[in-house]
Design an enzyme around this catalytic site. Structure first.
Site, PDB file in Angstrom:
ATOM      1  N   LYS A 115       3.710 -42.003 -38.158  1.00  0.00           N
ATOM      2  CA  LYS A 115       3.701 -42.275 -36.709  1.00  0.00           C
ATOM      3  C   LYS A 115       4.600 -41.297 -35.957  1.00  0.00           C
ATOM      4  CE  LYS A 115       1.471 -46.619 -36.532  1.00  0.00           C
ATOM      5  NZ  LYS A 115       1.267 -47.938 -35.972  1.00  0.00           N
ATOM      6  N   LYS A 197      -6.739 -44.025 -43.777  1.00  0.00           N
ATOM      7  CA  LYS A 197      -7.097 -45.434 -43.563  1.00  0.00           C
ATOM      8  C   LYS A 197      -7.725 -45.620 -42.180  1.00  0.00           C
ATOM      9  CE  LYS A 197      -3.365 -47.953 -41.385  1.00  0.00           C
ATOM     10  NZ  LYS A 197      -3.157 -49.301 -40.973  1.00  0.00           N
ATOM     11  N   LYS A 200      -6.936 -49.024 -35.921  1.00  0.00           N
ATOM     12  CA  LYS A 200      -7.455 -49.427 -34.612  1.00  0.00           C
ATOM     13  C   LYS A 200      -6.982 -48.521 -33.490  1.00  0.00           C
ATOM     14  CE  LYS A 200      -4.676 -53.512 -34.711  1.00  0.00           C
ATOM     15  NZ  LYS A 200      -3.283 -53.071 -34.923  1.00  0.00           N
TER      16      LYS A 200
HETATM   17  P1  ATP Z   1      -2.340 -49.271 -35.643  1.00  0.00           P
HETATM   18  O1  ATP Z   1      -3.509 -48.353 -35.655  1.00  0.00           O
HETATM   19  O2  ATP Z   1      -1.964 -49.749 -34.284  1.00  0.00           O
HETATM   20  O3  ATP Z   1      -1.167 -48.774 -36.430  1.00  0.00           O
HETATM   21  P2  ATP Z   1      -3.595 -50.814 -37.696  1.00  0.00           P
HETATM   22  O4  ATP Z   1      -5.074 -50.831 -37.450  1.00  0.00           O
HETATM   23  O5  ATP Z   1      -3.089 -49.913 -38.739  1.00  0.00           O
HETATM   24  O6  ATP Z   1      -2.819 -50.574 -36.353  1.00  0.00           O
HETATM   25  P3  ATP Z   1      -1.893 -53.130 -38.122  1.00  0.00           P
HETATM   26  O7  ATP Z   1      -1.696 -54.000 -36.947  1.00  0.00           O
HETATM   27  O8  ATP Z   1      -0.810 -52.168 -38.443  1.00  0.00           O
HETATM   28  O9  ATP Z   1      -3.252 -52.328 -37.970  1.00  0.00           O
HETATM   29  O10 ATP Z   1      -2.248 -53.981 -39.407  1.00  0.00           O
HETATM   30  C1  ATP Z   1      -2.585 -55.339 -39.431  1.00  0.00           C
HETATM   31  C2  ATP Z   1      -3.017 -55.751 -40.807  1.00  0.00           C
HETATM   32  O11 ATP Z   1      -4.238 -55.120 -41.175  1.00  0.00           O
HETATM   33  C3  ATP Z   1      -2.014 -55.367 -41.902  1.00  0.00           C
HETATM   34  O12 ATP Z   1      -1.995 -56.390 -42.883  1.00  0.00           O
HETATM   35  C4  ATP Z   1      -2.595 -54.126 -42.488  1.00  0.00           C
HETATM   36  O13 ATP Z   1      -2.196 -53.911 -43.825  1.00  0.00           O
HETATM   37  C5  ATP Z   1      -4.082 -54.427 -42.397  1.00  0.00           C
HETATM   38  N1  ATP Z   1      -4.852 -53.189 -42.290  1.00  0.00           N
HETATM   39  C6  ATP Z   1      -4.764 -52.271 -41.303  1.00  0.00           C
HETATM   40  N2  ATP Z   1      -5.640 -51.272 -41.499  1.00  0.00           N
HETATM   41  C7  ATP Z   1      -6.289 -51.556 -42.661  1.00  0.00           C
HETATM   42  C8  ATP Z   1      -7.322 -50.902 -43.401  1.00  0.00           C
HETATM   43  N3  ATP Z   1      -7.834 -49.758 -42.985  1.00  0.00           N
HETATM   44  N4  ATP Z   1      -7.757 -51.479 -44.537  1.00  0.00           N
HETATM   45  C9  ATP Z   1      -7.243 -52.651 -44.967  1.00  0.00           C
HETATM   46  N5  ATP Z   1      -6.270 -53.323 -44.311  1.00  0.00           N
HETATM   47  C10 ATP Z   1      -5.794 -52.794 -43.177  1.00  0.00           C
END
Ligand code: ATP
Ligand code: LTN
Length: 332
Positions: A115, A197, A200
């Site tokens: 980040k 990964k 969002k």
């Molecule tokens: P951001 O993009 O804002 O960092 P993010 O999409 O990575 O957000 P988080 O809010 O950080 O999402 O994660 C929420 C939950 O979803 C956590 O348990 C995280 O491990 C899970 N998660 C996020 N992205 C993935 C993915 N691509 N595959 C599986 N689990 C995920």
């Protein structure tokens, strides 16, 4: 009763519309666990502001994230649902834990490094101590199990280290939580770059499937998902794009790799991608219908938030008081 049942705690940041990564990696597993555990799920808005957010969007997404939890099958009658900033104990415990978290260990967190690289103009102290606030979230509720995706494994390990360190210095205070990281769906990859990964907050909307994408959008995104130049639907090293689509398809249909390989034998990627898109769209439709209904009823969502915050506060306050006593703060 409350003390005997094992506790699970987890959360998602309201930093965008949740993706199928969030759903398959985290929320879907929460739904399955809520019968067997005392379940507490949080919308972690304080974590979200470690990256710049537009205030109006953050507010709307906080409602949306809560509505998605419920639409995806979290039952407010069985699970406690609340918003992090409504329970001040999180910030308070985070401060105390900051004094048990080391600069060196925080510097090693890969999410911080990623980040920081992505937001080089805003490497704020909150981004650096993000995992400490996460540890506070978990430890306040004496959680036994934390269901998260693979990317959170390192943060969970740090949470355990901080808790053990605190317990070692001040005496038994926190329960040491275990992670619950699913197989197959713990790391759903970006459709644009299957070595990364799915996230969002990706600025390329084609990299993720949001839980609110309509059928045409889901089909289009699956169609243009990056794959290799081979044409055989088969799980193999180096076929990251196909492996990812197979994971997604398996999650939505319950089929095994062998069944999927047989189903698409000799058919090429086009047919497979369409099938993946359809399975995803079918799986999301009921969630979307329920989501739309819930978003019409802000008063209901607010009543869930309010009730959840009260329940959460009662539990959190107990742990925080214990912590304050242990470290030597004067209680009045
Ligand atoms: P951001 O993009 O804002 O960092 P993010 O999409 O990575 O957000 P988080 O809010 O950080 O999402 O994660 C929420 C939950 O979803 C956590 O348990 C995280 O491990 C899970 N998660 C996020 N992205 C993935 C993915 N691509 N595959 C599986 N689990 C995920
Ligand atoms: N850091 C997590 C979100 C999160 C969380 C938590 C998950 C904040 N606090 C406590 C589990 C338990 C993420 O997914 N980025």
């Amino acid at each position: 009763m409350e003390n005997q049942q094992k506790v699970i705690f987890s959360g998602v940041q309201p930093s965008g519309i949740l993706t199928i990564g969030n759903y398959l990696g985290a929320i879907r597993n929460w739904v399955g666990l809520q019968d067997d555990y005392r379940s507490i799920f949080c919308v972690v808005d304080m974590h979200a502001i470690t990256v710049r957010q537009t205030p109006a969007d953050l507010r709307r997404r906080t409602y949306e994230t809560l509505a998605i939890y419920i639409a995806a099958g979290i039952d407010p009658a069985r699970s406690t649902l609340f918003v992090q900033s409504h329970v001040p104990c999180h910030a308070e415990l985070a401060w105390v834990l900051n004094c048990s978290a080391m600069f060196g260990e925080l510097s090693r967190m890969t999410q911080f490094k990623d980040k920081s690289a992505k937001h080089a103009d805003n490497i704020n102290a909150g981004l650096f101590t993000y995992p400490v606030l996460m540890a506070a979230d978990i430890l306040l509720y004496q959680a036994d199990l934390v269901p998260v995706g693979q990317d959170q494994r390192q943060h969970l390990e740090l949470c355990r280290d901080i808790a053990n360190r605190f317990n070692g210095v001040y005496g038994e205070t926190f329960r040491i939580p275990d992670g619950y990281i699913p197989t197959g769906s713990a790391k759903i990859a970006s459709l644009n770059d299957p070595t990364k990964k799915m996230s969002k907050s990706d600025e390329n909307v084609n990299a993720f499937i949001s839980l609110l994408d309509d059928r045409d959008t889901v089909l289009r995104k699956c169609k243009r998902a990056v794959t290799d130049s081979d044409s055989e639907v088969r799980r193999a090293e180096g076929k990251d794009g196909i492996n990812n689509l197979m994971n997604i398809y398996a999650c939505f249909t319950g089929k095994s790799d062998a069944e999927i390989e047989r189903e698409f034998e000799g058919q090429g990627y086009g047919v497979f991608k369409t099938a993946v898109g359809e399975a995803v769209a079918d799986g999301l439709a009921p969630i979307q219908n329920e989501f739309a209904r819930l978003m019409q009823d802000k008063a209901y969502l607010e009543s869930i938030m309010r009730e959840g915050a009260e329940t959460a506060f009662r539990i959190a306050r107990k742990t925080l008081s214990k912590v304050y006593r242990k470290v030597g703060f004067v209680g009045l």
